[in-house]
Design a protein around this motif. Sequence first.
Motif, mmCIF file in Angstrom:
data_model
loop_
_atom_site.group_PDB
_atom_site.id
_atom_site.type_symbol
_atom_site.label_atom_id
_atom_site.label_comp_id
_atom_site.label_asym_id
_atom_site.label_seq_id
_atom_site.Cartn_x
_atom_site.Cartn_y
_atom_site.Cartn_z
ATOM 1 N N ASP A 180 0.879 -1.369 -0.141
ATOM 2 C CA ASP A 180 0.043 0.098 0.118
ATOM 3 C C ASP A 180 0.871 1.209 0.116
ATOM 4 O OD1 ASP A 180 -2.356 -1.648 0.179
ATOM 5 O OD2 ASP A 180 -2.936 -0.944 1.890
ATOM 6 N N ARG A 181 0.430 2.281 -0.977
ATOM 7 C CA ARG A 181 1.275 3.358 -1.008
ATOM 8 C C ARG A 181 0.990 4.323 0.428
ATOM 9 N NH1 ARG A 181 -0.002 5.789 -6.888
ATOM 10 N NH2 ARG A 181 0.895 3.753 -8.233
ATOM 11 N N ASP A 182 -0.229 4.357 1.000
ATOM 12 C CA ASP A 182 -0.142 4.988 2.161
ATOM 13 C C ASP A 182 0.263 4.376 3.390
ATOM 14 O OD1 ASP A 182 -1.456 6.893 0.443
ATOM 15 O OD2 ASP A 182 -3.503 5.995 0.664
ATOM 16 N N ALA A 183 0.282 3.127 3.548
ATOM 17 C CA ALA A 183 0.912 2.446 4.561
ATOM 18 C C ALA A 183 2.392 2.522 4.896
ATOM 19 C CB ALA A 183 0.480 1.059 4.512
ATOM 20 N N THR A 184 2.663 2.598 6.430
ATOM 21 C CA THR A 184 4.215 2.747 6.746
ATOM 22 C C THR A 184 5.109 1.447 6.102
ATOM 23 O OG1 THR A 184 3.498 3.667 8.657
ATOM 24 C CG2 THR A 184 5.773 2.905 8.511
ATOM 25 N N PRO A 185 5.887 1.532 5.299
ATOM 26 C CA PRO A 185 6.736 0.520 4.522
ATOM 27 C C PRO A 185 7.279 -0.426 5.762
ATOM 28 C CG PRO A 185 7.318 2.625 3.643
ATOM 29 C CD PRO A 185 6.581 2.967 4.977
ATOM 30 N N PRO A 186 7.290 -1.726 5.584
ATOM 31 C CA PRO A 186 7.819 -2.699 6.523
ATOM 32 C C PRO A 186 9.356 -2.441 6.826
ATOM 33 C CG PRO A 186 6.754 -4.085 4.921
ATOM 34 C CD PRO A 186 6.971 -2.538 4.302
ATOM 35 N N ALA A 187 9.669 -2.461 8.094
ATOM 36 C CA ALA A 187 10.996 -1.993 8.650
ATOM 37 C C ALA A 187 12.078 -2.907 8.442
ATOM 38 C CB ALA A 187 10.966 -1.818 10.180
ATOM 39 N N LEU A 188 11.590 -4.121 8.214
ATOM 40 C CA LEU A 188 12.813 -5.283 7.875
ATOM 41 C C LEU A 188 12.755 -5.550 6.423
ATOM 42 C CD1 LEU A 188 12.046 -7.480 11.016
ATOM 43 C CD2 LEU A 188 13.768 -5.774 10.809
ATOM 44 N N ASP A 189 13.886 -6.436 5.870
ATOM 45 C CA ASP A 189 14.265 -6.766 4.442
ATOM 46 C C ASP A 189 14.540 -8.296 4.560
ATOM 47 O OD1 ASP A 189 15.249 -7.189 2.160
ATOM 48 O OD2 ASP A 189 16.269 -5.245 2.037
ATOM 49 N N TRP A 190 13.887 -8.952 3.894
ATOM 50 C CA TRP A 190 13.821 -10.364 4.134
ATOM 51 C C TRP A 190 15.191 -10.844 3.265
ATOM 52 C CZ3 TRP A 190 15.333 -13.330 -0.415
ATOM 53 C CH2 TRP A 190 15.124 -12.933 -1.502
ATOM 54 N N ARG A 191 15.876 -9.837 2.668
ATOM 55 C CA ARG A 191 17.249 -10.149 2.215
ATOM 56 C C ARG A 191 18.466 -10.187 3.145
ATOM 57 N NH1 ARG A 191 17.707 -10.713 -3.460
ATOM 58 N NH2 ARG A 191 15.953 -9.978 -4.448
ATOM 59 N N GLN A 192 18.050 -9.524 4.223
ATOM 60 C CA GLN A 192 18.924 -9.515 5.383
ATOM 61 C C GLN A 192 18.428 -10.476 6.487
ATOM 62 O OE1 GLN A 192 19.429 -5.527 7.053
ATOM 63 N NE2 GLN A 192 20.626 -6.271 8.935
ATOM 64 N N ARG A 193 17.169 -10.404 6.901
ATOM 65 C CA ARG A 193 16.524 -11.028 7.997
ATOM 66 C C ARG A 193 16.378 -12.643 7.741
ATOM 67 N NH1 ARG A 193 16.424 -11.601 12.945
ATOM 68 N NH2 ARG A 193 14.528 -11.855 14.121
ATOM 69 N N ILE A 194 16.020 -13.062 6.759
ATOM 70 C CA ILE A 194 15.947 -14.438 6.369
ATOM 71 C C ILE A 194 17.200 -15.140 6.591
ATOM 72 C CG2 ILE A 194 15.604 -16.231 4.656
ATOM 73 C CD1 ILE A 194 12.726 -14.797 4.069
ATOM 74 N N PRO A 195 18.217 -14.877 5.867
ATOM 75 C CA PRO A 195 19.635 -15.336 6.078
ATOM 76 C C PRO A 195 20.033 -15.386 7.779
ATOM 77 C CG PRO A 195 19.852 -14.085 4.133
ATOM 78 C CD PRO A 195 18.549 -13.691 4.886
ATOM 79 N N GLU A 196 19.718 -14.295 8.407
ATOM 80 C CA GLU A 196 20.048 -14.476 9.785
ATOM 81 C C GLU A 196 19.135 -15.513 10.475
ATOM 82 O OE1 GLU A 196 19.059 -10.675 11.110
ATOM 83 O OE2 GLU A 196 20.736 -9.784 10.299
ATOM 84 N N LEU A 197 17.936 -15.623 10.036
ATOM 85 C CA LEU A 197 17.094 -16.897 10.655
ATOM 86 C C LEU A 197 17.645 -17.979 10.304
ATOM 87 C CD1 LEU A 197 13.589 -14.791 10.276
ATOM 88 C CD2 LEU A 197 14.648 -15.366 12.390
ATOM 89 N N ALA A 198 17.839 -18.137 9.068
ATOM 90 C CA ALA A 198 18.268 -19.611 8.693
ATOM 91 C C ALA A 198 19.436 -20.021 9.226
ATOM 92 C CB ALA A 198 18.570 -19.374 7.164
ATOM 93 N N SER A 199 20.430 -19.432 9.655
ATOM 94 C CA SER A 199 21.660 -19.619 10.249
ATOM 95 C C SER A 199 21.650 -19.836 11.920
ATOM 96 C CB SER A 199 22.710 -18.552 10.043
ATOM 97 O OG SER A 199 22.413 -17.380 10.547
ATOM 98 N N ASP A 200 20.300 -19.521 12.237
ATOM 99 C CA ASP A 200 20.252 -19.802 13.589
ATOM 100 C C ASP A 200 20.025 -21.371 14.182
ATOM 101 O OD1 ASP A 200 19.328 -20.019 16.220
ATOM 102 O OD2 ASP A 200 17.708 -18.323 16.020
ATOM 103 N N PRO A 201 20.877 -21.853 14.801
ATOM 104 C CA PRO A 201 20.934 -23.239 14.867
ATOM 105 C C PRO A 201 19.696 -23.746 15.937
ATOM 106 C CG PRO A 201 22.540 -22.321 16.559
ATOM 107 C CD PRO A 201 22.069 -21.197 15.632
ATOM 108 N N GLU A 202 18.867 -22.618 16.368
ATOM 109 C CA GLU A 202 17.612 -23.293 17.455
ATOM 110 C C GLU A 202 16.256 -22.789 16.629
ATOM 111 O OE1 GLU A 202 17.888 -20.901 20.797
ATOM 112 O OE2 GLU A 202 19.911 -21.725 21.532
ATOM 113 N N LEU A 203 16.554 -22.489 15.261
ATOM 114 C CA LEU A 203 15.398 -22.309 14.419
ATOM 115 C C LEU A 203 14.513 -23.869 14.156
ATOM 116 C CD1 LEU A 203 13.782 -20.279 12.798
ATOM 117 C CD2 LEU A 203 14.856 -20.845 10.917
#
Length: 225
Positions: free
Chosen positions: A202-225
Amino acid sequence: AEVVWHLGLPRVVPPVRRRAAARMGRRAGDAATTIAEMLDGRPLVLASRGFVDGDRASPAPADAPIAPIALGRPARAAERALAGSEARIVRLPWVYGRGGILRAMVLGLRMRRFRMVGDGANRWSLVAVEDAVEALVAAAGRPPGVSNASEADAPTLAELIAVVSATPGVRRPDTVPRAMAAFSLGGAVAEALAASTWLAPDRDATPPALDWRQRIPELASDPEL
């Protein structure tokens, strides 16, 4: 409560057939009708799903024509039951975090039990669970209507899996045709994994703060995931 949270898609455990998705749709519609009657005009926020927009060749705005895939039937039924009410409907795409589809994907790739359904050219709109919560809270203060909460960058399924499988200990998967995947996952789940569930932010909504290109590699490398 001034705000009621209603999840349009119940938790599903494969295999999920199309008939089962239709039954879930009827139950979701009945539940939404009951909730609307209890609210008596008070505001409501519905966490709906991007599945209601169907398999898209281009990003779907919030006012796009609706053609839901099977797993979109519960969310669509809930939206229909709340039509004309004070509902704020927020359509969420694939939500990633420490649970859900991302966890299932990472664990499956680690154990070599995950296969990509189709050729992977379909697009998956994404949103982090933290940003999904922010969008739902913000919707409570907005006028009734429908909005999308998604990141602007929607990767293909193949691109997403490549990013996840680049993590040490996570292997690149084989592929399986959708028709074959339906035998083990059910037609509804196989369809959802192979569909382009592509939402326009949505153009009028606040853009998401997180970016999957950064966040998903961090999550995928978490051994407790």
